[in-house]
Design a protein around this motif. Structure first.
Motif, PDB file in Angstrom:
ATOM      1  N   PRO A 462      14.829  46.347  68.531  1.00 14.96           N
ATOM      2  CA  PRO A 462      15.444  47.454  69.284  1.00 14.96           C
ATOM      3  C   PRO A 462      16.880  47.741  68.859  1.00 14.96           C
ATOM      4  O   PRO A 462      17.284  48.916  68.794  1.00 14.96           O
ATOM      5  CB  PRO A 462      15.417  46.955  70.728  1.00 14.96           C
ATOM      6  CG  PRO A 462      14.412  45.866  70.766  1.00 14.96           C
ATOM      7  CD  PRO A 462      14.371  45.254  69.406  1.00 14.96           C
ATOM      8  N   GLU A 463      17.630  46.691  68.546  1.00 14.22           N
ATOM      9  CA  GLU A 463      19.027  46.889  68.151  1.00 14.22           C
ATOM     10  C   GLU A 463      19.104  47.707  66.860  1.00 14.22           C
ATOM     11  O   GLU A 463      19.843  48.675  66.738  1.00 14.22           O
ATOM     12  CB  GLU A 463      19.715  45.532  67.920  1.00 14.22           C
ATOM     13  CG  GLU A 463      20.152  44.856  69.197  1.00 14.22           C
ATOM     14  CD  GLU A 463      21.039  45.764  70.052  1.00 14.22           C
ATOM     15  OE1 GLU A 463      22.034  46.278  69.519  1.00 14.22           O
ATOM     16  OE2 GLU A 463      20.706  45.978  71.236  1.00 14.22           O
ATOM     17  N   GLU A 464      18.267  47.267  65.905  1.00 17.85           N
ATOM     18  CA  GLU A 464      18.249  47.921  64.607  1.00 17.85           C
ATOM     19  C   GLU A 464      17.777  49.372  64.768  1.00 17.85           C
ATOM     20  O   GLU A 464      18.264  50.277  64.126  1.00 17.85           O
ATOM     21  CB  GLU A 464      17.300  47.135  63.695  1.00 17.85           C
ATOM     22  CG  GLU A 464      17.424  47.469  62.226  1.00 17.85           C
ATOM     23  CD  GLU A 464      16.184  48.070  61.668  1.00 17.85           C
ATOM     24  OE1 GLU A 464      15.117  47.922  62.302  1.00 17.85           O
ATOM     25  OE2 GLU A 464      16.270  48.710  60.621  1.00 17.85           O
ATOM     26  N   CYS A 465      16.833  49.537  65.667  1.00 18.20           N
ATOM     27  CA  CYS A 465      16.257  50.853  65.942  1.00 18.20           C
ATOM     28  C   CYS A 465      17.344  51.812  66.412  1.00 18.20           C
ATOM     29  O   CYS A 465      17.423  52.955  65.991  1.00 18.20           O
ATOM     30  CB  CYS A 465      15.216  50.676  67.031  1.00 18.20           C
ATOM     31  SG  CYS A 465      13.878  51.819  66.956  1.00 18.20           S
ATOM     32  N   LYS A 466      18.211  51.296  67.284  1.00 20.45           N
ATOM     33  CA  LYS A 466      19.271  52.129  67.853  1.00 20.45           C
ATOM     34  C   LYS A 466      20.271  52.549  66.782  1.00 20.45           C
ATOM     35  O   LYS A 466      20.861  53.614  66.844  1.00 20.45           O
ATOM     36  CB  LYS A 466      19.991  51.355  68.957  1.00 20.45           C
ATOM     37  CG  LYS A 466      19.625  51.850  70.352  1.00 20.45           C
ATOM     38  CD  LYS A 466      20.377  51.055  71.396  1.00 20.45           C
ATOM     39  CE  LYS A 466      19.423  50.405  72.371  1.00 20.45           C
ATOM     40  NZ  LYS A 466      20.018  49.331  73.147  1.00 20.45           N
ATOM     41  N   SER A 467      20.463  51.662  65.799  1.00 21.44           N
ATOM     42  CA  SER A 467      21.491  51.935  64.793  1.00 21.44           C
ATOM     43  C   SER A 467      21.032  52.988  63.793  1.00 21.44           C
ATOM     44  O   SER A 467      21.782  53.415  62.937  1.00 21.44           O
ATOM     45  CB  SER A 467      21.836  50.651  64.045  1.00 21.44           C
ATOM     46  OG  SER A 467      20.779  50.321  63.175  1.00 21.44           O
ATOM     47  N   ARG A 468      19.805  53.420  63.888  1.00 27.15           N
ATOM     48  CA  ARG A 468      19.293  54.385  62.912  1.00 27.15           C
ATOM     49  C   ARG A 468      19.456  55.807  63.404  1.00 27.15           C
ATOM     50  O   ARG A 468      19.411  56.081  64.596  1.00 27.15           O
ATOM     51  CB  ARG A 468      17.815  54.117  62.645  1.00 27.15           C
ATOM     52  CG  ARG A 468      17.625  52.883  61.814  1.00 27.15           C
ATOM     53  CD  ARG A 468      16.186  52.531  61.695  1.00 27.15           C
ATOM     54  NE  ARG A 468      16.053  51.598  60.600  1.00 27.15           N
ATOM     55  CZ  ARG A 468      15.617  51.937  59.401  1.00 27.15           C
ATOM     56  NH1 ARG A 468      15.238  53.159  59.164  1.00 27.15           N
ATOM     57  NH2 ARG A 468      15.543  51.040  58.458  1.00 27.15           N
TER      58      ARG A 468
END
Length: 649
Positions: A462-468
DNA sequence: CAATTGCGGGAACTACCGCG
DNA sequence: CGCGGTAGTTCCCGCAATTG
């Protein structure tokens, strides 16, 4: 599922993607079928491996920035070579007809719909000279809005009258207000025009008939309202100074300005920096090769940049810190909306003197993937044929990557073809096959991402997802803002640089991988549902249903496998003919007849073309440049489609 | 009317220079 | 070597004009 496959018609591609493990074998099988011996295949593989390693090395050893000392030379060489090529092409073109770059996108249509400006994203050509040599004289009271309005007026004038021979141009006041901003009032527009008409600029032009210079007002403008005083029917009349019109009418070199980001810019230095960077990146193309980071770094002394941006410099000299804070930083902020490149300010280069003064301001520019809507038509004609021929020759039959969907989310198949051509190099047989695989992955990944966004889930970290920038809500927002085609392209670019949903095996845990593959199936089902719902809403039928109807009424002969193309060991021409006959027998028959007639005409034309080519080569020899050193195959590629080709930007 | 932009002024800090 | 001057820096305040 049966339904899905019928609609797709790209089983071969899916099979390739699914069949990861045996992929290498498939390469060999394909090549053996083409009559290559194992030794030859080994040799080919070794060659490709060496090439891959060379690229990898070049990537690892690439200079930090192109603007380091040695690189300035390369940069200049690149630029001058491309300019050289362009001017040769343009000269050639001019002999045949007057060439004028077209305005991209319908400006008044973009302004008449809310949000249309960003979606249609019109672009207007500007002579490079005009972008880099304008100086404001006297009081520079112009605001960002004034400058943007001026660009709009020039763009509209050019869109409606590319010859720029009209004295007077008209634009509805409503359109002008829509461009300035949704809260703009007529009063604001009047004040803006007042400032524009009071501002004088000078040009220093190097033309064929000597130099031209002088000070002219930016424009002369007045408003009219029709009788009856109807709200919103007022017209804005204006005329542009003759030097501007003359420059616009016969651009030697030009670059495109994007109107949507211009309208959104808040700082006047933003607009000027945008023009400057557009001029500096003129003619540079986004490079598709792996390992090219498409980064450019421009260095300016603070004084130089201040002068080019028109930042006021007092008698006591330039206060660099203030300049950076008040002009450069807001300008860079304004450039965020530009589609052609992304700009950042790097840490400045400092001297050794007191307080370590800023010697050079550095601006990094990253060229972006071209907008898929631009030159799509021109490029598709050439590519679609080539794609079919290549794939047929390689016995991997891919008609198109069709993923029908509700119009709001439907990515045109041409976008995928374009992505394939632009992002994924496919110069050799082996690469072609691998490219098919990668493209399939990206297409699937986009479907998964769309499904993920629409269902509000998150399959990976989820964290990585948000950074995209193109996942979840951000993806939907991008689709709404720019349409599915651009969004798909941007998404793919992000996936290529930071794989997540299209990640290779072993990247994610087993659960995540399973979740992704389940999501793909669910995404397909949901997509088909959306597609059918949108069809029935508009009263249309699926292609398959239309086909069945035709077969049942006897308009078309039924066959076991309607979606199966003929295959076999044949020449490209034969395979292509067969494919076309299969696709549409009537059209093929007509084509057969035309072909004979055309053969004669083509011969004549080829002779003519050959003589022109010789003439052009002669020119290059006279210049003593490397233009004619290009391999013959490339040369014919450049000129064959010359009428359609937009050679730069 | 409030917020933002553009710009002037200036205090405090910093690295280097020249002087005794 | 220590000291103050200098020319650069950062950070902050305030005002007018423009924009929302």
């Amino acid at each position: 599922m049966d339904e899905i496959e019928d609609i797709e018609g790209d089983e071969a591609l899916d099979a390739l993607v699914r069949d990861q493990q045996s992929f290498h074998d498939l390469d060999r099988r394909l090549l053996r079928n083409r009559g290559m011996t194992d030794d030859e295949i080994d040799h080919l593989e070794a060659k490709e491996e060496a090439e891959r390693q060379r690229r990898q090395r070049a990537f690892e050893e690439r200079p930090a920035y192109i603007y380091s000392d040695e690189e300035i030379v390369r940069q200049e060489a690149w630029k001058s070579k491309s300019e050289d090529r362009l001017s040769a092409i343009l000269a050639h073109k001019r002999r045949r007809r007057d060439f004028r770059p077209s305005t991209r996108g319908d400006i008044s249509a973009a302004l008449s719909v809310p949000g249309g400006l960003e979606r249609i994203a019109p672009q207007s050509p500007r002579p490079v000279e005009m972008l880099e040599t304008v100086h404001v004289h006297g009081d520079d009271k112009l605001t960002a809005g004034d400058l943007a309005l001026h660009e709009l007026l020039v763009a509209t004038a050019y869109a409606e009258n590319p010859e720029m021979d009209q004295e007077r141009h008209v634009i509805p006041v409503r359109d002008a207000l829509a461009f300035i901003g949704e809260n703009a009032r007529l009063q604001h527009l009047q004040q803006s025009l007042k400032r524009l008409t009071k501002t004088f600029v000078s040009f220093d032009l190097q033309g064929s008939k000597g130099r031209a210079w002088g000070e002219v007002p930016l424009l002369v403008a007045w408003l009219t309202a029709p009788d009856g005083e109807q709200e919103g029917r007022e017209l804005l009349h204006y005329n542009l100074p003759i030097p501007v019109r003359r420059m616009m009418a016969r651009p030697e070199r030009f670059a495109y300005l994007e109107l949507a980001p211009l309208a959104a810019m808040q700082s006047k230095y933003g607009i000027r920096l945008y023009r400057l960077l557009t001029a500096l990146t003129f003619g540079m193309k986004w490079k598709k090769t792996y390992g090219d980071d498409n980064l450019l770094v421009f260095e300016f002394t603070p004084e130089e940049l201040a002068e080019r941006l028109g930042y006021p410099v007092g008698p006591e000299g330039l206060h660099t810190r203030k300049f950076r804070e008040r002009a450069v930083a807001p300008a860079i902020q304004d450039l965020l909306g530009v589609r052609r490149f992304r700009a950042r300010e790097l840490d400045p280069i400092r001297g050794t003197g007191r307080g370590s003064p800023v010697e050079k301001i550095r601006i990094e520019v990253e060229l972006c993937t071209p907008d898929p809507r631009i030159v799509q038509n021109q490029i598709m004609k050439r590519l679609s044929n080539r794609l079919v021929k290549q794939t047929l020759a390689n016995e991997v039959f891919i008609r198109t990557v069709v993923r029908p969907d509700e119009p709001r989310y439907c990515v045109a198949s041409s976008t995928w073809v374009r992505l394939r051509q632009q992002i994924l190099p496919a110069d050799t047989t082996l690469e072609l096959v691998r490219t098919n695989e990668l493209l399939g992955k990206l297409v699937n990944a986009f479907q998964v991402a769309l499904h993920e966004a629409l269902t509000g889930t998150c399959l990976t970290d989820p964290e990585e997802c948000k950074s995209r920038g193109f996942r979840g809500a951000a993806l939907l927002a991008e689709i709404d803002r720019t349409g599915p085609d651009v969004a798909a392209l941007e998404f793919s670019k992000e996936e290529l640089s930071r794989p997540s949903l299209s990640a290779p095996f072993g990247w994610h845990s087993t659960e995540v991988r399973r979740a992704i593959s389940d999501a793909l199936k669910a995404a397909d089902r949901a997509r088909i549902r959306r597609y059918k719902a949108s069809l029935s809403a508009s009263g249309e039928k699926t292609k398959l249903a239309q086909r069945r109807e035709k077969i049942s009424t006897g308009q078309e002969q039924a066959s076991g496998k309607v979606d199966q193309a003929p295959r076999g060991e044949k020449s490209h021409r034969q395979v292509n003919d067969e494919y076309e006959r299969w696709k549409s027998p009537e059209r093929f028959a007509k084509k057969e007849a035309e072909r004979a007639a055309q053969a004669e005409a083509e011969k004549l034309r080829e002779l003519e073309r050959e003589s022109r080519r010789r003439e052009l080569d002669h020119e290059d020899e006279v210049r003593g440049r490397g233009f004619s050193k290009r391999p013959a195959s490339m040369k014919s590629r450049v000129y064959a489609d010359e009428d359609d080709e937009i050679p730069f930007d």
